[in-house]
Design a protein around this motif. Structure first.
Motif, PDB file in Angstrom:
ATOM      1  N   ALA A 234       0.857  -1.176   0.000  1.00 32.98           N
ATOM      2  CA  ALA A 234       0.000   0.000   0.000  1.00 32.98           C
ATOM      3  C   ALA A 234       0.896   1.230   0.000  1.00 32.98           C
ATOM      4  CB  ALA A 234      -0.914  -0.016   1.217  1.00 32.98           C
ATOM      5  N   ALA A 235       0.509   2.246  -0.758  1.00 36.03           N
ATOM      6  CA  ALA A 235       1.404   3.380  -1.006  1.00 36.03           C
ATOM      7  C   ALA A 235       1.857   4.055   0.280  1.00 36.03           C
ATOM      8  CB  ALA A 235       0.722   4.382  -1.931  1.00 36.03           C
ATOM      9  N   GLN A 236       0.968   4.205   1.259  1.00 34.39           N
ATOM     10  CA  GLN A 236       1.365   4.864   2.495  1.00 34.39           C
ATOM     11  C   GLN A 236       2.392   4.030   3.259  1.00 34.39           C
ATOM     12  OE1 GLN A 236      -1.763   6.411   4.942  1.00 34.39           O
ATOM     13  NE2 GLN A 236      -2.339   7.944   3.422  1.00 34.39           N
ATOM     14  N   GLU A 237       2.236   2.711   3.218  1.00 36.15           N
ATOM     15  CA  GLU A 237       3.237   1.835   3.843  1.00 36.15           C
ATOM     16  C   GLU A 237       4.567   1.941   3.113  1.00 36.15           C
ATOM     17  OE1 GLU A 237       2.067  -2.211   4.490  1.00 36.15           O
ATOM     18  OE2 GLU A 237      -0.026  -1.660   4.835  1.00 36.15           O
ATOM     19  N   ASP A 238       4.487   1.965   1.784  1.00 30.02           N
ATOM     20  CA  ASP A 238       5.704   2.145   0.981  1.00 30.02           C
ATOM     21  C   ASP A 238       6.416   3.442   1.346  1.00 30.02           C
ATOM     22  OD1 ASP A 238       6.057  -0.084  -0.527  1.00 30.02           O
ATOM     23  OD2 ASP A 238       5.683   0.865  -2.456  1.00 30.02           O
ATOM     24  N   PHE A 239       5.649   4.500   1.442  1.00 31.65           N
ATOM     25  CA  PHE A 239       6.177   5.819   1.771  1.00 31.65           C
ATOM     26  C   PHE A 239       6.933   5.770   3.101  1.00 31.65           C
ATOM     27  CE2 PHE A 239       5.857   9.859   3.965  1.00 31.65           C
ATOM     28  CZ  PHE A 239       6.116  10.812   3.000  1.00 31.65           C
ATOM     29  N   THR A 240       6.287   5.204   4.118  1.00 32.53           N
ATOM     30  CA  THR A 240       6.899   5.148   5.445  1.00 32.53           C
ATOM     31  C   THR A 240       8.129   4.250   5.458  1.00 32.53           C
ATOM     32  OG1 THR A 240       4.736   5.519   6.462  1.00 32.53           O
ATOM     33  CG2 THR A 240       6.469   4.616   7.873  1.00 32.53           C
ATOM     34  N   ALA A 241       8.039   3.100   4.795  1.00 33.52           N
ATOM     35  CA  ALA A 241       9.183   2.186   4.741  1.00 33.52           C
ATOM     36  C   ALA A 241      10.364   2.828   4.024  1.00 33.52           C
ATOM     37  CB  ALA A 241       8.777   0.889   4.053  1.00 33.52           C
TER      38      ALA A 241
ATOM     39  N   VAL B 239      12.644   8.470  -5.565  1.00 33.20           N
ATOM     40  CA  VAL B 239      11.361   7.759  -5.591  1.00 33.20           C
ATOM     41  C   VAL B 239      10.337   8.594  -4.821  1.00 33.20           C
ATOM     42  CG1 VAL B 239      10.151   5.611  -5.072  1.00 33.20           C
ATOM     43  CG2 VAL B 239      12.527   5.542  -5.814  1.00 33.20           C
ATOM     44  N   TYR B 240      10.351   8.470  -3.497  1.00 29.05           N
ATOM     45  CA  TYR B 240       9.447   9.278  -2.684  1.00 29.05           C
ATOM     46  C   TYR B 240      10.148  10.486  -2.051  1.00 29.05           C
ATOM     47  CZ  TYR B 240       6.339   5.185  -2.859  1.00 29.05           C
ATOM     48  OH  TYR B 240       5.533   4.150  -3.275  1.00 29.05           O
ATOM     49  N   GLY B 241      11.408  10.680  -2.358  1.00 29.90           N
ATOM     50  CA  GLY B 241      12.142  11.781  -1.742  1.00 29.90           C
ATOM     51  C   GLY B 241      12.672  11.438  -0.365  1.00 29.90           C
ATOM     52  N   GLY B 242      12.711  10.153  -0.026  1.00 26.10           N
ATOM     53  CA  GLY B 242      13.184   9.750   1.298  1.00 26.10           C
ATOM     54  C   GLY B 242      14.632  10.112   1.546  1.00 26.10           C
ATOM     55  N   PHE B 243      15.462  10.012   0.510  1.00 24.43           N
ATOM     56  CA  PHE B 243      16.872  10.384   0.636  1.00 24.43           C
ATOM     57  C   PHE B 243      17.001  11.857   1.024  1.00 24.43           C
ATOM     58  CE2 PHE B 243      20.489  12.365  -1.596  1.00 24.43           C
ATOM     59  CZ  PHE B 243      21.545  11.747  -0.958  1.00 24.43           C
TER      60      PHE B 243
ATOM     61  N   PRO C 191       5.061  14.095  -7.812  1.00 21.23           N
ATOM     62  CA  PRO C 191       4.067  14.798  -6.994  1.00 21.23           C
ATOM     63  C   PRO C 191       4.175  14.484  -5.502  1.00 21.23           C
ATOM     64  CG  PRO C 191       3.041  13.937  -8.985  1.00 21.23           C
ATOM     65  CD  PRO C 191       4.428  13.371  -8.932  1.00 21.23           C
ATOM     66  N   VAL C 192       4.584  13.268  -5.155  1.00 22.47           N
ATOM     67  CA  VAL C 192       4.755  12.916  -3.740  1.00 22.47           C
ATOM     68  C   VAL C 192       5.870  13.752  -3.127  1.00 22.47           C
ATOM     69  CG1 VAL C 192       5.248  11.044  -2.119  1.00 22.47           C
ATOM     70  CG2 VAL C 192       3.975  10.571  -4.221  1.00 22.47           C
ATOM     71  N   ILE C 193       6.927  13.933  -3.881  1.00 23.61           N
ATOM     72  CA  ILE C 193       8.080  14.697  -3.393  1.00 23.61           C
ATOM     73  C   ILE C 193       7.675  16.137  -3.100  1.00 23.61           C
ATOM     74  CG2 ILE C 193      10.328  15.607  -4.100  1.00 23.61           C
ATOM     75  CD1 ILE C 193      10.733  12.936  -5.628  1.00 23.61           C
ATOM     76  N   TYR C 194       6.916  16.742  -3.998  1.00 24.18           N
ATOM     77  CA  TYR C 194       6.449  18.112  -3.764  1.00 24.18           C
ATOM     78  C   TYR C 194       5.470  18.169  -2.593  1.00 24.18           C
ATOM     79  CZ  TYR C 194       8.616  20.317  -7.824  1.00 24.18           C
ATOM     80  OH  TYR C 194       9.522  20.838  -8.713  1.00 24.18           O
ATOM     81  N   GLU C 195       4.634  17.167  -2.471  1.00 25.29           N
ATOM     82  CA  GLU C 195       3.622  17.173  -1.414  1.00 25.29           C
ATOM     83  C   GLU C 195       4.259  17.197  -0.024  1.00 25.29           C
ATOM     84  OE1 GLU C 195      -0.677  17.061  -0.687  1.00 25.29           O
ATOM     85  OE2 GLU C 195       0.551  17.363  -2.464  1.00 25.29           O
TER      86      GLU C 195
END
Length: 821
Positions: A638-645, A678-682, A706-710
């Protein structure tokens, strides 16, 4: 040995001799004993020397057959022994600080001092023992072997305390000790090709000090000069935290691989066959590539996709600034851009905001034309930036505060976090917004305002080269909280407002457009006409004119508009002009897409992106976007789980590996690029450092920009088969996470590495995480560029590489026909 003869003579006394003979023998016995006692300090020493030499030979052979190669380097540079021929990937990295090296030396000295008495005891006991030759069965032979023949008995391990017979388990114990030597050598950072210590290695009884103790002493003594030498090498970085790559850093690699690229095993599980295969995978082209210097009209400022004069000369029109747009050569260059004469390492942030080295960007035209507006001045060997601009001659900070006072809801650094600055000049506006916790994506074309974006990047301020021309900007829709234009020289009102409609596309619903230009506050006929046209256009676009304010200090004014957050106004318009875009028109399609004079509807479903304003900064950095609820993430969860991981993964990578185990002085780092975000985690994991990160989402990767900007960060779309829209030597660190292997089927790796060299500053770092064969290829090319291998690490087909670019340039030139006017 003499002592052995003595013991056997003592055992052969006969009771049949007469008392006289007994006395004679007893006297002889005493004389021989005295002689043996006096000579015992000489004979065993000879044997000890010979035994020590054979021990060294045996230990050296054992090490050569033993553990995989490892390396130890204080400064973070990889040692020569750390790499196999053509590029070894050792499984353990040792990066020590100067302080740790000194502490290690002191501890070793104390330990060695404490072992002196034990060593003396060991010597004494060894000298008083007799060891017969081993016949292979564990039993000693008759004592015909003299110590002066120098034959070693190390293979037999240890002697019995009393009878001189060999213990039955000596061979197993010897193998165990040999294993201990290998282990201790590996822990000490010793390579298998190195000589062991010249100090004597002694094998004694179990009751005595073990071989490992002496081996530790030898390793410690040998480590002292190595530590001192490595400390000297690390001075140029002035590091405070170059620690050994920790276990946690190894576990973080496993974290990534479970979501992306296969599990990481331990170094012990890596096979020699795989290493050979990795080495063989490096193409002859990469190994044999002969680098040349690019010869172009732009010289040290060459940008392949913006300096393609073969195409620019043939353009049918330049009315819409087509000549400022991207025109990439059919074959990307594989040469290296030259350095400006007198180039120096860039000044560190925050001093760089106010001054840079003149010879790094040796252009004076802007100082001549815009010096009176406090853009830039020439001051000796520096170019200085007083912080002014055309609309804020008295300083950017006053102007920034003036805007918020005009519309308090702008709320710099809270509601408004990511902004777009159009026609940025030298980007002083964006540079001073850092003090308000705002991130500005500044852009301007490569035009007659000579090197304005290059000035910005050299100062440590984010900026890219771009133009409002015939193509969409390389950003998703509805991502910028504020769009700013201060005398940006863009004709917003012409051709149905096509250019302003492009700003409408990238502006977040409810976001602000700040227009600070002469039509706002001057009454010249031309200005009045433009203002009237802009008023009609913005009204038809349903933009609300929030306020028009004048800044008396700078004698300028600003009009501030707000984009609607719903479709109500669109539905009530009497005329469909400008028209709404077709439903099939994707507002997020932004790479090489022509502009359309239309508007996209505002998302109103609460599950859609853009229907709600993000939470305030800094909470938005860590909170998954609300609109990810119904999506599947890049890694299959799930995208939110991916984001957090993803975020947790990069926090571990940054804190446990990149900040400690790379040999990078992060205090000297300012401009960073994540070449495959990817999600801007780095970038999010670097939030506590004084750096900014350009997040690049490749056009053939999942569109997560768009996730990175958000989350309050910024980035750009790009195709890495082409050159990036930046000047040479503009980034301190480039980070490539499985980028090169993902594009190698479309792009020539040598051309991508040449582009990396163009973007990266001398002494800048490239960090690569990728498949092991790709790491080998990049390592080989880095060596051909005379780059410094800082760290290399391999686990089960995956690798990690950190290299540092040097000032080296080839001597042979390669003319670039497309780039010569």
């Amino acid at each position: 040995m003499a002592m052995a003869k003595y013991s056997r003579v003592d055992g052969r006394k006969s009771s049949s001799y007469c008392s006289t003979a007994v006395i004679v023998v007893f006297v002889a016995f005493c004389l021989v004993g005295i002689w043996m006692f006096m000579s015992s300090s000489v004979v065993p020493l000879e044997n000890s020397d010979l035994s020590s030499q054979e021990t060294r030979n045996e230990a050296k052979q054992t090490l050569q057959e033993g553990v995989s190669k490892q390396f130890d380097d204080t400064s973070g540079d990889i040692s020569e022994d750390a790499t196999r021929e053509g590029g070894t990937m050792p499984g353990k990295v040792s990066l020590n600080t100067d302080e740790e090296s000194r502490k290690s030396v002191e501890e070793n000295q104390e330990e060695n001092h404490g072992n002196d008495s034990s060593d003396e005891k060991t010597d004494s006991e060894n000298e008083q023992r007799t060891v017969d030759g081993d016949d292979g069965s564990g039993n000693g032979k008759d004592g015909e072997m003299d110590s002066r023949e120098g034959e070693s008995n190390l293979e037999s391990g240890q002697a019995e305390n009393e009878g001189g017979e060999m213990n039955n388990n000596v061979q197993a114990e010897s193998e165990e000790n040999s294993g201990e030597i290998r282990s201790e050598s590996a822990e000490g950072g010793k390579n298998s090709d190195e000589e062991v210590s010249e100090d004597k290695i002694k094998h004694v009884d179990k009751e005595d000090i073990s071989t490992v103790d002496n081996n530790e002493k030898n390793q410690d003594e040998n480590s002292e000069p190595s530590a001192i030498e490595n400390s000297a090498e690390s001075e140029e970085n002035n590091q405070t935290s170059n620690e050994i790559l920790p276990t946690a850093a190894q576990s973080e690699i496993l974290t990534e691989s479970t979501t992306q690229n296969g599990a990481w095993s331990t170094q012990a599980e890596e096979s020699q066959n795989e290493k050979k295969w990795q080495q063989a995978s490096i193409s002859n082209e990469e190994n044999d590539h002969q680098w040349k210097v690019c010869k172009s009209t732009a010289g040290p400022d060459y940008i392949p996709c913006l300096d393609n004069w073969q195409v620019i000369r043939k353009l049918p029109s330049t009315k819409h600034y087509e000549h400022r747009e991207r025109h990439c050569p059919s074959e990307p260059p594989t040469c290296l851009v030259p350095l400006p004469e007198g180039y120096k390492r860039s000044i560190k942030w925050p001093k760089s905001r106010d001054k840079i080295w003149y010879y790094n960007v040796p252009h004076t035209k802007l100082a001549e034309v815009k010096g009176h507006q406090n853009w830039v001045k020439v001051t000796g060997e520096y170019l200085t930036f007083p912080g002014g601009g055309t609309q804020f001659k008295n300083g950017a900070l006053h102007y920034i505060d003036f805007l918020q006072q005009s519309v308090p809801d702008i709320a710099w650094g809270k509601r408004s976090r990511v902004i777009l600055d159009v026609g940025c000049g030298v980007a002083s506006f964006g540079g001073y917004l850092f003090e308000r916790d705002v991130l500005a994506m500044s852009f301007a074309p490569k035009d007659e305002h000579e090197a304005q974006v290059q000035f910005a990047l050299e100062r440590g301020i984010p900026a890219i080269l771009n133009v409002m021309g015939t193509k969409r900007l390389p950003f998703p829709s509805s991502v910028f909280d504020v769009v700013h234009c201060a005398r940006c020289r863009v004709p917003w009102h012409v051709e149905g407002g096509k250019l302003l409609l492009e700003l409408n596309r990238v502006l977040r619903p409810g976001g602000y457009f700040i227009w600070s230009a002469t039509p706002v506050y001057q009454k010249l006929p031309e200005d009045v006409g433009i203002w009237q046209e802009m008023s009609r256009l913005t009204k038809s676009m349903c933009w609300d004119l929030v306020t028009v304010k004048k800044d008396r200090l700078n004698a300028v004014g600003a009009a501030i508009y707000q984009k609607p957050a719903s479709n109500d106004c669109y539905n009530k318009r009497s005329k469909n002009a400008p028209p709404l875009c077709e439903e099939s028109d994707d507002p997020n399609a932004a790479w090489n897409v022509s502009l359309q004079a239309c508007m996209h509807k505002v998302p109103e479903d609460s599950t859609e992106r853009g229907s709600l304003w993000p939470v305030q900064w800094p909470e938005r950095l860590e909170q998954p976007p609300y609109w990810l609820n119904s999506q599947i993430g890049v890694y299959g969860k799930a995208a939110q789980e991916d984001f957090t991981a993803d975020y947790n993964h990069w926090k571990t990578v940054i804190s446990e590996s990149y900040l400690k185990g790379m040999g990078i002085d992060w205090s000297s780092v300012r401009n960073v690029m994540d070449m495959k975000a990817v999600y801007g985690g780095f970038a999010a994991a670097l939030k506590d450092l004084k750096v900014w990160v350009m997040n690049v989402v490749p056009i053939d990767a999942a569109d997560t920009l768009p996730v990175i900007y958000e989350r309050g960060l910024f980035g750009i779309h790009h195709d890495w088969c082409e050159s990036f829209n930046t000047y040479p030597r503009t980034y301190d660190v480039l980070h490539a996470d499985h980028l090169f292997s993902s594009i190698q089927n479309r792009c020539k790796l040598v051309a991508v590495i040449a582009e990396v060299d163009r973007i990266l500053r001398p002494e800048g770092k490239l960090i690569v995480r990728d498949k092991a064969e790709t790491i080998s290829a990049v390592e080989s090319m880095a060596k051909s560029l005379q780059w410094e291998i800082r760290m290399i690490y391999s686990k089960d087909g995956e690798g990690l590489l950190c290299v540092r670019k040097k000032f080296w340039r080839p001597t042979v030139e390669e003319p670039i026909k497309s780039a010569i006017v």
